[in-house]
Scaffold this active site. Structure first.
Site, PDB file in Angstrom:
ATOM      1  N   SER A   1       0.858  -1.191   0.000  1.00  0.00           N
ATOM      2  CA  SER A   1       0.000   0.000   0.000  1.00  0.00           C
ATOM      3  C   SER A   1       0.892   1.239   0.000  1.00  0.00           C
ATOM      4  CB  SER A   1      -0.872   0.024   1.259  1.00  0.00           C
ATOM      5  OG  SER A   1      -1.423   1.325   1.418  1.00  0.00           O
TER       6      SER A   1
ATOM      7  N   ASP B   1      -4.486   3.989  -1.838  1.00  0.00           N
ATOM      8  CA  ASP B   1      -5.629   4.243  -0.955  1.00  0.00           C
ATOM      9  C   ASP B   1      -6.115   5.665  -1.197  1.00  0.00           C
ATOM     10  OD1 ASP B   1      -4.037   2.208   1.409  1.00  0.00           O
ATOM     11  OD2 ASP B   1      -6.041   1.840   0.629  1.00  0.00           O
TER      12      ASP B   1
ATOM     13  N   HIS C   1      -8.041   1.820  -4.324  1.00  0.00           N
ATOM     14  CA  HIS C   1      -9.016   1.514  -3.265  1.00  0.00           C
ATOM     15  C   HIS C   1      -9.695   2.837  -2.929  1.00  0.00           C
ATOM     16  CE1 HIS C   1      -9.631   0.263   1.236  1.00  0.00           C
ATOM     17  NE2 HIS C   1     -10.786   0.422   0.612  1.00  0.00           N
TER      18      HIS C   1
ATOM     19  N   GLY D   1      -9.185   4.275   6.679  1.00  0.00           N
ATOM     20  CA  GLY D   1      -8.827   5.673   6.941  1.00  0.00           C
ATOM     21  C   GLY D   1      -7.352   5.889   7.201  1.00  0.00           C
ATOM     22  N   PHE D   2      -6.700   4.929   7.864  1.00  0.00           N
ATOM     23  CA  PHE D   2      -5.298   5.135   8.212  1.00  0.00           C
ATOM     24  C   PHE D   2      -4.517   3.820   8.167  1.00  0.00           C
ATOM     25  CE2 PHE D   2      -5.764   9.482   9.573  1.00  0.00           C
ATOM     26  CZ  PHE D   2      -7.094   9.562   9.960  1.00  0.00           C
ATOM     27  N   GLY D   3      -3.225   3.944   7.885  1.00  0.00           N
ATOM     28  CA  GLY D   3      -2.346   2.786   8.003  1.00  0.00           C
ATOM     29  C   GLY D   3      -1.897   2.637   9.448  1.00  0.00           C
TER      30      GLY D   3
ATOM     31  N   ASP E   1      -6.896  -6.379   3.882  1.00  0.00           N
ATOM     32  CA  ASP E   1      -6.249  -5.080   3.931  1.00  0.00           C
ATOM     33  C   ASP E   1      -6.389  -4.487   5.327  1.00  0.00           C
ATOM     34  OD1 ASP E   1      -6.854  -1.928   2.118  1.00  0.00           O
ATOM     35  OD2 ASP E   1      -5.449  -2.478   3.708  1.00  0.00           O
TER      36      ASP E   1
ATOM     37  N   GLY F   1      -3.360  -3.997   8.771  1.00  0.00           N
ATOM     38  CA  GLY F   1      -2.622  -4.695   9.834  1.00  0.00           C
ATOM     39  C   GLY F   1      -1.996  -5.995   9.390  1.00  0.00           C
TER      40      GLY F   1
ATOM     41  N   GLY G   1       1.193  -2.305   4.343  1.00  0.00           N
ATOM     42  CA  GLY G   1       1.746  -0.961   4.337  1.00  0.00           C
ATOM     43  C   GLY G   1       2.803  -0.843   5.422  1.00  0.00           C
TER      44      GLY G   1
HETATM   45  C1  DX5 Z   1      -6.846   1.806   5.588  1.00  0.00           C
HETATM   46  C2  DX5 Z   1      -5.832   1.439   4.536  1.00  0.00           C
HETATM   47  C3  DX5 Z   1      -4.744   0.583   5.154  1.00  0.00           C
HETATM   48  C4  DX5 Z   1      -3.589   0.347   4.232  1.00  0.00           C
HETATM   49  C5  DX5 Z   1      -2.704  -0.718   4.803  1.00  0.00           C
HETATM   50  O1  DX5 Z   1      -7.854   2.586   5.013  1.00  0.00           O
HETATM   51  O2  DX5 Z   1      -6.483   0.751   3.471  1.00  0.00           O
HETATM   52  O3  DX5 Z   1      -5.314  -0.637   5.543  1.00  0.00           O
HETATM   53  O4  DX5 Z   1      -4.030   0.004   2.988  1.00  0.00           O
HETATM   54  O5  DX5 Z   1      -2.149  -0.177   5.979  1.00  0.00           O
HETATM   55  P1  DX5 Z   1      -1.379  -1.071   7.071  1.00  0.00           P
HETATM   56  O6  DX5 Z   1      -0.768  -2.250   6.341  1.00  0.00           O
HETATM   57  O7  DX5 Z   1      -0.363  -0.138   7.631  1.00  0.00           O
HETATM   58  O8  DX5 Z   1      -2.429  -1.500   8.034  1.00  0.00           O
END
Ligand code: DX5
Length: 227
Positions: free
Chosen positions: A9, A36, A67, A144-146, A177, A179, A199
């Site tokens: 990602s 993303d 995405h 929303g966030f990694g 997708d 964690g 990610g």
């Molecule tokens: C959330 C994103 C994350 C990203 C992966 O909206 O879609 O899930 O792609 O992030 P990590 O691998 O850091 O969870």
């Protein structure tokens, strides 16, 4: 056994050097890249417009998947296909006014269709459009966030999605997708996933190549145990 696909990602990339990171990921053996796309409304974050992705499109040969985490994104999707060169468009069904029409339009543009299901969004959104779907994305975090923690409670949903795909008789990818890293990828693989977004965990390895090789090996080992 379906092949294992590792998809970094770009949400974790160095935003000041996106093209460079895309080239490094390609050289490290990534199968494709996920962008993303966030609009600050559907999720409380803003990321990549089609112009940004298009700039990176020219720098690598890897397939791009977008995405789309945006409210009512229909008017933008064509630019992610034709300008940004995304070969797969993944939408959250609850953001679309008329999902079947949008999926059909994406196919008309020559792109593939992904359906992304947030943790509380039921698999039933896929039931009546399996003929149009190329991939189901089961979110293992809230979008929303990694860097969020993996929701192992989603593994039962992954397994139910796998059973749906097998019952459809169609070659539909099953992606997870959120964690995904060395400690979680085996559980997701055993549950039935074959495409893995990573990610922050991937960026924590000493190199992209080490991470991609390790994650792929862990997923393959977990899936072979199932055969
Ligand atoms: C959330 C994103 C994350 C990203 C992966 O909206 O879609 O899930 O792609 O992030 P990590 O691998 O850091 O969870």
């Amino acid at each position: 056994m379906t092949t294992t696909t590792i998809v970094p990602s770009t949400l974790s990339a160095d935003f000041a050097n996106l093209g460079r990171d895309c080239q490094a990921l390609e050289a490290a053996g990534a199968d494709r890249l996920q962008w993303d796309v966030m609009d600050g409304t559907y999720v409380p974050n803003i990321t990549f417009g089609p112009d940004v992705i298009a700039a990176c499109r020219r720098m690598v040969g890897l397939p791009f998947e977008a995405h789309i985490m945006a409210d009512r994104p229909e008017d933008l999707l064509e630019r992610y296909v034709k300008q940004a060169g995304c070969e797969m468009i993944i939408c959250h069904p609850e953001t679309l006014g008329m999902p079947h029409r949008t999926y059909h339009q994406i196919k008309e543009w020559g792109s593939r269709v992904g359906i992304a299901l947030s943790p509380a969004t039921p698999l039933s959104h896929c039931e009546d459009v399996m003929d149009l779907v190329d991939m189901i994305l089961i979110m293992t975090v809230n979008p929303g966030f990694g860097g969020q923690s993996y929701l192992s409670s989603m593994e039962q949903k992954v397994t139910r999605a796998r059973l749906m795909i097998e019952a459809s008789g169609r070659d539909i990818e099953l992606e997870v997708d959120g964690g995904i890293g060395p400690d979680t990828i085996a559980g997701a693989a055993k549950a039935g996933a074959n495409v893995f977004i990573s990610g922050s965990a991937l960026w924590r390895y000493d190199s992209f190549e080490e991470g991609i090789v390790d994650l792929r090996a862990r997923a393959d080992a977990a899936r072979q145990d199932m055969d």
